[in-house]
Enzyme design. Sequence first.
Site: not given
Ligand code: GRF
Length: 209
Positions: A28-29, A81, A106-107, A109, A125, A161
Amino acid sequence: MPEPDGAGGGPTRPGRRVRLAILISGRGSNMEAIARAAQASDYPAEVVLVVSNRAEAAGLARAAALGVPTAVVPHREFPSREAFEEALHALLAAHRVEAVALAGFMRVLTEGFVRRWEGRMVNIHPSLLPLYPGLDTHARALAAGDREAGATVHLVTPVLDSGPVLAQARVPVLPGDTPETLAARVLEAELALYPRAIADWLRPWAAAG
Ligand code: GRF
């Protein structure tokens, strides 16, 4: 009469703020960078909800610490899904969400979900798209001998993507880089890029009222 635009190109009177949800699966950064930027009163979006498909996502605590409402829609507990996405859509609708930012979500859609949010959903991405859609972007950039890497913010379309690019940030690939060192350099660029790209994307919408 509407006020003339300010020198920075934005409206001189505060526009309304677009109701933005951020979807995460992990750290979640990027979510935190957007939520922090949105604390500024002139940011064109308000983060009204952070949703994770994983209850253990570290980003949930980061969002809560910033006072942002959080929810979990655990994909494993749904029979399909489509059923997962129906629950996700209902949650977004209940919070009157107008725009969605995927941030390490990470799903994959389905086309049906993407069409419902077409033009209103963005993703970040960690590559210079169209290079390296999918996973392991940094290892692939290193294996190819690329001299630069980066990140892309794009509208989400049904093909993974591949949607229209809104903004990119570039970083050098340095001698001795590993996928980890390169990922850290790209992430730093992402954290500056994503809040700015979302603001540029939503500002006209917010100004339109
Ligand atoms: C990031 O590198 C983003 O581009 C990719 O997954 C990573 C997520 O990092 N899709 P975070 O959860 O925002 O720390």
